[in-house]
Scaffold this motif. Structure first.
Motif, PDB file in Angstrom:
ATOM      1  N   VAL A  27      45.522  81.053  62.980  1.00  0.00           N
ATOM      2  CA  VAL A  27      46.219  79.902  62.407  1.00  0.00           C
ATOM      3  C   VAL A  27      46.541  78.963  63.565  1.00  0.00           C
ATOM      4  N   ASN A  28      46.012  77.754  63.504  1.00  0.00           N
ATOM      5  CA  ASN A  28      46.159  76.821  64.632  1.00  0.00           C
ATOM      6  C   ASN A  28      45.725  77.476  65.943  1.00  0.00           C
ATOM      7  N   ASP A  29      44.623  78.216  65.884  1.00  0.00           N
ATOM      8  CA  ASP A  29      44.034  78.902  67.043  1.00  0.00           C
ATOM      9  C   ASP A  29      44.887  80.049  67.581  1.00  0.00           C
ATOM     10  N   VAL A  30      45.920  80.456  66.839  1.00  0.00           N
ATOM     11  CA  VAL A  30      46.752  81.598  67.225  1.00  0.00           C
ATOM     12  C   VAL A  30      46.406  82.774  66.327  1.00  0.00           C
ATOM     13  N   ASP A  31      46.067  83.911  66.941  1.00  0.00           N
ATOM     14  CA  ASP A  31      45.790  85.122  66.164  1.00  0.00           C
ATOM     15  C   ASP A  31      47.122  85.779  65.813  1.00  0.00           C
ATOM     16  N   ILE A  32      47.442  85.834  64.516  1.00  0.00           N
ATOM     17  CA  ILE A  32      48.740  86.367  64.097  1.00  0.00           C
ATOM     18  C   ILE A  32      48.693  87.867  63.808  1.00  0.00           C
ATOM     19  N   ALA A  33      47.517  88.487  63.856  1.00  0.00           N
ATOM     20  CA  ALA A  33      47.408  89.925  63.642  1.00  0.00           C
ATOM     21  C   ALA A  33      48.147  90.665  64.757  1.00  0.00           C
ATOM     22  N   PRO A  34      48.721  91.836  64.472  1.00  0.00           N
ATOM     23  CA  PRO A  34      49.541  92.513  65.479  1.00  0.00           C
ATOM     24  C   PRO A  34      48.768  93.138  66.622  1.00  0.00           C
ATOM     25  N   GLY A  35      47.472  93.407  66.447  1.00  0.00           N
ATOM     26  CA  GLY A  35      46.733  94.084  67.493  1.00  0.00           C
ATOM     27  C   GLY A  35      47.338  95.441  67.797  1.00  0.00           C
ATOM     28  N   ARG A  36      47.516  95.764  69.074  1.00  0.00           N
ATOM     29  CA  ARG A  36      48.036  97.080  69.443  1.00  0.00           C
ATOM     30  C   ARG A  36      49.553  97.165  69.377  1.00  0.00           C
ATOM     31  N   ALA A  37      50.233  96.136  68.905  1.00  0.00           N
ATOM     32  CA  ALA A  37      51.694  96.187  68.758  1.00  0.00           C
ATOM     33  C   ALA A  37      52.053  96.875  67.435  1.00  0.00           C
ATOM     34  N   ILE A  38      51.567  98.104  67.285  1.00  0.00           N
ATOM     35  CA  ILE A  38      51.730  98.877  66.057  1.00  0.00           C
ATOM     36  C   ILE A  38      52.123 100.305  66.428  1.00  0.00           C
ATOM     37  N   PRO A  39      52.721 101.047  65.485  1.00  0.00           N
ATOM     38  CA  PRO A  39      52.996 102.458  65.743  1.00  0.00           C
ATOM     39  C   PRO A  39      51.713 103.277  65.686  1.00  0.00           C
ATOM     40  N   ASP A  40      51.661 104.351  66.435  1.00  0.00           N
ATOM     41  CA  ASP A  40      50.517 105.254  66.406  1.00  0.00           C
ATOM     42  C   ASP A  40      50.834 106.385  65.439  1.00  0.00           C
ATOM     43  N   MET A 150      47.725  99.165  47.434  1.00  0.00           N
ATOM     44  CA  MET A 150      48.672  98.411  48.259  1.00  0.00           C
ATOM     45  C   MET A 150      47.896  97.542  49.247  1.00  0.00           C
ATOM     46  N   TYR A 151      48.377  96.298  49.432  1.00  0.00           N
ATOM     47  CA  TYR A 151      47.867  95.442  50.492  1.00  0.00           C
ATOM     48  C   TYR A 151      48.903  95.398  51.613  1.00  0.00           C
ATOM     49  N   HIS A 152      48.479  95.734  52.826  1.00  0.00           N
ATOM     50  CA  HIS A 152      49.330  95.589  54.007  1.00  0.00           C
ATOM     51  C   HIS A 152      48.951  94.277  54.685  1.00  0.00           C
ATOM     52  N   MET A 153      49.881  93.338  54.744  1.00  0.00           N
ATOM     53  CA  MET A 153      49.662  92.085  55.451  1.00  0.00           C
ATOM     54  C   MET A 153      50.575  92.107  56.673  1.00  0.00           C
ATOM     55  N   ASN A 154      49.991  92.324  57.848  1.00  0.00           N
ATOM     56  CA  ASN A 154      50.753  92.581  59.055  1.00  0.00           C
ATOM     57  C   ASN A 154      50.716  91.388  60.006  1.00  0.00           C
ATOM     58  N   ALA A 234      59.973  99.327  67.396  1.00  0.00           N
ATOM     59  CA  ALA A 234      60.060 100.429  68.349  1.00  0.00           C
ATOM     60  C   ALA A 234      58.871 100.307  69.304  1.00  0.00           C
ATOM     61  N   ALA A 235      59.126  99.850  70.517  1.00  0.00           N
ATOM     62  CA  ALA A 235      58.051  99.555  71.479  1.00  0.00           C
ATOM     63  C   ALA A 235      57.069 100.722  71.585  1.00  0.00           C
ATOM     64  N   PRO A 236      55.748 100.403  71.579  1.00  0.00           N
ATOM     65  CA  PRO A 236      55.142  99.075  71.739  1.00  0.00           C
ATOM     66  C   PRO A 236      54.966  98.303  70.434  1.00  0.00           C
ATOM     67  N   ALA A 237      55.449  98.845  69.310  1.00  0.00           N
ATOM     68  CA  ALA A 237      55.287  98.149  68.032  1.00  0.00           C
ATOM     69  C   ALA A 237      56.160  96.894  67.988  1.00  0.00           C
ATOM     70  N   HIS A 238      55.615  95.848  67.401  1.00  0.00           N
ATOM     71  CA  HIS A 238      56.369  94.609  67.187  1.00  0.00           C
ATOM     72  C   HIS A 238      55.686  93.898  66.021  1.00  0.00           C
ATOM     73  N   VAL A 239      55.965  94.367  64.796  1.00  0.00           N
ATOM     74  CA  VAL A 239      55.170  93.971  63.635  1.00  0.00           C
ATOM     75  C   VAL A 239      56.051  93.897  62.399  1.00  0.00           C
ATOM     76  N   LEU A 240      55.686  92.984  61.507  1.00  0.00           N
ATOM     77  CA  LEU A 240      56.300  92.915  60.180  1.00  0.00           C
ATOM     78  C   LEU A 240      55.191  92.931  59.142  1.00  0.00           C
ATOM     79  N   GLY A 241      55.403  93.682  58.063  1.00  0.00           N
ATOM     80  CA  GLY A 241      54.399  93.793  57.004  1.00  0.00           C
ATOM     81  C   GLY A 241      54.917  93.323  55.662  1.00  0.00           C
ATOM     82  N   ILE A 242      54.113  92.508  54.988  1.00  0.00           N
ATOM     83  CA  ILE A 242      54.356  92.098  53.597  1.00  0.00           C
ATOM     84  C   ILE A 242      53.376  92.894  52.748  1.00  0.00           C
TER      85      ILE A 242
END
Length: 279
Positions: A27-40, A150-154, A234-242
Motif C-alpha cells: 500500500v503506497n509501496d509499503v508492505d503491510i504484511a508482518p513477515g517474520r514479526a510473528i509467533p513461532d 476463517m480468514y486471517h488478515m495480518n 511478544a517479541a519478535p512478534a508485532h502483529v494484529l489480525g482481523i
C-alpha cells in the motif's frame, strides 16, 4: 508468488504454493504484511502462511489443534486446519479493462483422510481499489466434513501509532484502540451478524505510515457470522489480525456438543466472501 494488481488499489503477491493466499500486500509501496514479526507455533506451514497479509483456515478445522473423531492414537487436526501448503491450479488470470481478476482451484487432502476442493475467485475493482474474494469449498470426500472457515488478515503493527483504532458496529462501544487488552497480546471474538444486513464491516485506521489510509474489511455473515481480533506484541512478534470466522471462540468439542458445528456431506458446498480496501 504472482503479482496481482489493478489501476487502483493495493499490489498483492498471491502465493501459488499455498491456496493462492496473499503474501506481501503493498500500500503506497509499503508492505503491510508482518513477515517474520510473528509467533513461532512450531508448524512451518503456518509460519509461512502467517508471514503474509491473508491466509485461510480450514476446510476441516480452525484455530488450535484438536483431536480427530474416531482416532484412538491421539492424532489431531493440524493448527488452523489443512489448507496451508496446498498448491493452487490457476484457471484464469487476466485483466478486464483496468480491473484484475483470477480464478483458481485447490485440491485439499484433509487431516482425517478426506478431501475437499477450494474454488477461489480474486478481483480488484480499478474504480474503487476494492479487493474482492469469493470462495466455494466442496466436500469431495466420502465422509462428512465440518463446515469451518476463517480468514486471517495480518498487519505489521509497527505501522501503528496511538491514533489507530478498530471500529465496527459489532464492537462494544463501536470501537477500540488497536492495542486493546493486556500486554503483550490479546484476543476476542464477537458476533458480527446483524438482522437485515448481508455484510458486516470493520475498519482499522487511520494509519499515518500509509498516508492516513484506513483498512476497511467487509465479510458476508451467512458463512462468517463472527469476527475475531488478535494481536501479539511478544517479541519478535508485532502483529494484529482481523479474522472473520465461521464459529465463536470455543473448542471443537464444545461447538459439537452445543450443536453449533455444522457439517458438509459428500458433494455439498459452502460459500464465503470477503472484501477489503484502503481508503
Amino acid at each position: 508468488m504472482k503479482t496481482f494488481s489493478a489501476a487502483l488499489g493495493p499490489r498483492l503477491m498471491l502465493d501459488e504454493s499455498s491456496v493462492l493466499d496473499i503474501g506481501s500486500c503493498f500500500v503506497n509501496d509499503v508492505d503491510i504484511a508482518p513477515g517474520r514479526a510473528i509467533p513461532d507455533d512450531g508448524d512451518p506451514r503456518i509460519d509461512h502462511s502467517l508471514e503474509g497479509f491473508l491466509f485461510t483456515c480450514g476446510p476441516d478445522h480452525i484455530r488450535h489443534p484438536d483431536l480427530i473423531d474416531g482416532k484412538s492414537n491421539g492424532h489431531k487436526f493440524p493448527l488452523h486446519g489443512s489448507f496451508s501448503s496446498h498448491p493452487a491450479e490457476i484457471q484464469f488470470w487476466d485483466a478486464q479493462g483496468d480491473d484484475a481478476e483470477c480464478r483458481a482451484k485447490v485440491k485439499v487432502a484433509t487431516a482425517d483422510g478426506g478431501s475437499a476442493l477450494l474454488e477461489r475467485h480474486w478481483r480488484i475493482d480499478n474504480t474503487t481499489g476494492e479487493v474482492c474474494l469469493q470462495d466455494r469449498v466442496t466436500n469431495t470426500g466420502d465422509r462428512s466434513m465440518a463446515r469451518v472457515h476463517m480468514y486471517h488478515m495480518n498487519v505489521g503493527a509497527w505501522l501503528f501509532d496511538d491514533a489507530v483504532h478498530l471500529s465496527g458496529r459489532m464492537l462494544e462501544g463501536g470501537g477500540t484502540p488497536w492495542g486493546f487488552g493486556p500486554d503483550p497480546g490479546s484476543v476476542f471474538c464477537v458476533s458480527a451478524r446483524e438482522e437485515g444486513k448481508e455484510w458486516a464491516e470493520v475498519a482499522l485506521g487511520p494509519i499515518a505510515a500509509l498516508g492516513g489510509s484506513t483498512l476497511k474489511v467487509k465479510f458476508k455473515t451467512d458463512g462468517l457470522p463472527y469476527l475475531q481480533i488478535w494481536r501479539n506484541q511478544a517479541a519478535p512478534a508485532h502483529v494484529l489480525g482481523i479474522e472473520p470466522v465461521s464459529h465463536r471462540l470455543a473448542s471443537r468439542k464444545e461447538l459439537k456438543e452445543s450443536g453449533e458445528l455444522e457439517w458438509l456431506k459428500p458433494g455439498e458446498s459452502a460459500d464465503y466472501a470477503l472484501r477489503f480496501a484502503f481508503v
